[in-house]
Design a protein around this motif. Structure first.
Motif, PDB file in Angstrom:
ATOM      1  N   PRO A  96       0.751  -1.284   0.032  1.00  0.00           N
ATOM      2  CA  PRO A  96      -0.013  -0.130   0.017  1.00  0.00           C
ATOM      3  C   PRO A  96       0.643   1.391  -0.013  1.00  0.00           C
ATOM      4  N   MET A  97       1.944   1.327   0.584  1.00  0.00           N
ATOM      5  CA  MET A  97       2.764   2.442   0.813  1.00  0.00           C
ATOM      6  C   MET A  97       1.934   3.907   0.970  1.00  0.00           C
ATOM      7  N   LEU A  98       1.100   3.751   2.190  1.00  0.00           N
ATOM      8  CA  LEU A  98       0.078   4.853   2.309  1.00  0.00           C
ATOM      9  C   LEU A  98       0.750   6.100   2.235  1.00  0.00           C
ATOM     10  N   ARG A  99       1.633   6.319   3.047  1.00  0.00           N
ATOM     11  CA  ARG A  99       2.294   7.599   3.178  1.00  0.00           C
ATOM     12  C   ARG A  99       2.895   8.188   1.745  1.00  0.00           C
ATOM     13  N   MET A 100       3.544   7.513   1.176  1.00  0.00           N
ATOM     14  CA  MET A 100       3.896   8.076  -0.315  1.00  0.00           C
ATOM     15  C   MET A 100       2.669   8.226  -1.326  1.00  0.00           C
ATOM     16  N   ARG A 101       1.572   7.222  -1.146  1.00  0.00           N
ATOM     17  CA  ARG A 101       0.362   7.504  -2.080  1.00  0.00           C
ATOM     18  C   ARG A 101      -0.220   8.684  -1.554  1.00  0.00           C
ATOM     19  N   HIS A 102      -0.154   9.146  -0.575  1.00  0.00           N
ATOM     20  CA  HIS A 102      -1.050  10.283  -0.149  1.00  0.00           C
ATOM     21  C   HIS A 102      -0.251  11.871   0.129  1.00  0.00           C
ATOM     22  N   GLY A 138      -3.203  14.092  -1.335  1.00  0.00           N
ATOM     23  CA  GLY A 138      -3.547  15.481  -0.661  1.00  0.00           C
ATOM     24  C   GLY A 138      -3.021  15.724   0.298  1.00  0.00           C
ATOM     25  N   SER A 139      -3.002  17.091   0.622  1.00  0.00           N
ATOM     26  CA  SER A 139      -2.451  17.745   1.934  1.00  0.00           C
ATOM     27  C   SER A 139      -3.127  17.078   2.995  1.00  0.00           C
ATOM     28  N   ILE A 140      -2.249  16.474   3.921  1.00  0.00           N
ATOM     29  CA  ILE A 140      -3.021  16.007   5.381  1.00  0.00           C
ATOM     30  C   ILE A 140      -2.389  16.611   6.176  1.00  0.00           C
ATOM     31  N   GLY A 141      -3.234  17.399   7.111  1.00  0.00           N
ATOM     32  CA  GLY A 141      -2.747  18.215   8.494  1.00  0.00           C
ATOM     33  C   GLY A 141      -3.674  17.651   9.415  1.00  0.00           C
ATOM     34  N   ILE A 142      -3.569  18.279  10.405  1.00  0.00           N
ATOM     35  CA  ILE A 142      -4.456  18.064  11.755  1.00  0.00           C
ATOM     36  C   ILE A 142      -5.811  17.942  11.550  1.00  0.00           C
ATOM     37  N   ALA A 143      -6.354  19.135  10.764  1.00  0.00           N
ATOM     38  CA  ALA A 143      -7.896  19.069  10.460  1.00  0.00           C
ATOM     39  C   ALA A 143      -8.396  17.753   9.544  1.00  0.00           C
ATOM     40  N   GLU A 144      -7.522  17.486   8.533  1.00  0.00           N
ATOM     41  CA  GLU A 144      -7.950  16.510   7.778  1.00  0.00           C
ATOM     42  C   GLU A 144      -7.806  15.000   8.590  1.00  0.00           C
ATOM     43  N   PHE A 177      -6.021   6.195  14.558  1.00  0.00           N
ATOM     44  CA  PHE A 177      -5.500   7.271  14.977  1.00  0.00           C
ATOM     45  C   PHE A 177      -3.996   7.356  14.810  1.00  0.00           C
ATOM     46  N   GLN A 178      -3.343   6.131  15.063  1.00  0.00           N
ATOM     47  CA  GLN A 178      -1.931   5.975  14.779  1.00  0.00           C
ATOM     48  C   GLN A 178      -1.466   6.013  13.359  1.00  0.00           C
ATOM     49  N   THR A 179      -2.257   5.568  12.441  1.00  0.00           N
ATOM     50  CA  THR A 179      -2.065   5.831  11.334  1.00  0.00           C
ATOM     51  C   THR A 179      -2.191   6.770  10.398  1.00  0.00           C
ATOM     52  N   ALA A 180      -3.439   7.447  10.951  1.00  0.00           N
ATOM     53  CA  ALA A 180      -3.762   8.767  10.569  1.00  0.00           C
ATOM     54  C   ALA A 180      -2.884  10.095  10.937  1.00  0.00           C
ATOM     55  N   TRP A 208       0.215   9.249  11.510  1.00  0.00           N
ATOM     56  CA  TRP A 208       1.686   8.881  10.548  1.00  0.00           C
ATOM     57  C   TRP A 208       1.356   9.546   9.305  1.00  0.00           C
ATOM     58  N   MET A 209       0.201   9.759   8.864  1.00  0.00           N
ATOM     59  CA  MET A 209       0.059   9.980   7.656  1.00  0.00           C
ATOM     60  C   MET A 209       0.298  11.517   7.259  1.00  0.00           C
ATOM     61  N   ARG A 210      -0.100  12.315   8.490  1.00  0.00           N
ATOM     62  CA  ARG A 210       0.235  13.733   7.985  1.00  0.00           C
ATOM     63  C   ARG A 210       1.340  14.168   7.571  1.00  0.00           C
ATOM     64  N   ASN A 211       1.155  14.979   6.233  1.00  0.00           N
ATOM     65  CA  ASN A 211       2.182  15.613   5.589  1.00  0.00           C
ATOM     66  C   ASN A 211       2.602  16.970   5.461  1.00  0.00           C
TER      67      ASN A 211
END
Length: 144
Positions: free
Chosen positions: A82-88, A96-102, A132-135, A137-140
């Motif tokens: 899945p390479m979640l972080r790279m794909r996001h 997309g841009s992922i911050g605290i709000a997203e 929560f842990q994954t989301a 970690w996904m913040r970019n």
């Protein structure tokens, strides 16, 4: 995702996939999640981060969650790891841009979807912690 617990805390099923009730229940969860995202104004930031159509996202999240929960590996069979972080990442196609709000809206939307689709309370709590842990970690990007 295999559940590894102490014997006293052993969940009632071998996998999260079995616990949630299989593909039909994962599909119902994903459908409700994206329906809420599309309909509820309090998830507007999250919806905007997904672009014009949610159909592709619905399918991919369903495939991903099935495998992540220990069921059929629909996502990896089609796309590999899945390479979640790279794909996001924002610079990736569809990323997309992922911050605290997203992050927070994704978690709230998923929690509401789990509640509305009748996910077992103990399982919902466990999934919320993992999500929560994954989301987080996904913040970019930092900040809200």
């Amino acid at each position: 995702m295999q559940i590894e617990e102490k014997p006293a805390d052993k969940p009632p099923f071998e996998t999260l996939f079995a616990w949630i009730g299989g593909e039909d229940r994962v599909k119902a969860l994903v459908e409700r999640f994206y329906d809420l995202m599309d309909l509820e104004s309090n998830f507007a930031v999250l919806s905007a981060a997904h672009g014009n159509t949610l159909e592709n996202a619905r399918e991919r999240l369903f495939w991903f969650l099935c495998g992540w929960m220990g069921g059929p590996q629909h996502y990896t069979d089609r796309f590999g790891h899945p390479m979640l972080r790279m794909r996001h990442m924002p610079q990736q196609t569809g990323g997309g841009s992922i911050g605290i709000a997203e992050r927070d809206q994704w978690l709230a939307c998923m929690n509401q979807a789990m509640t509305e689709t009748g996910v077992d309370e103990v399982l919902r709590i466990r999934l919320n912690a993992s999500f929560f842990q994954t989301a987080d970690w996904m913040r970019n990007r930092g900040g809200a």
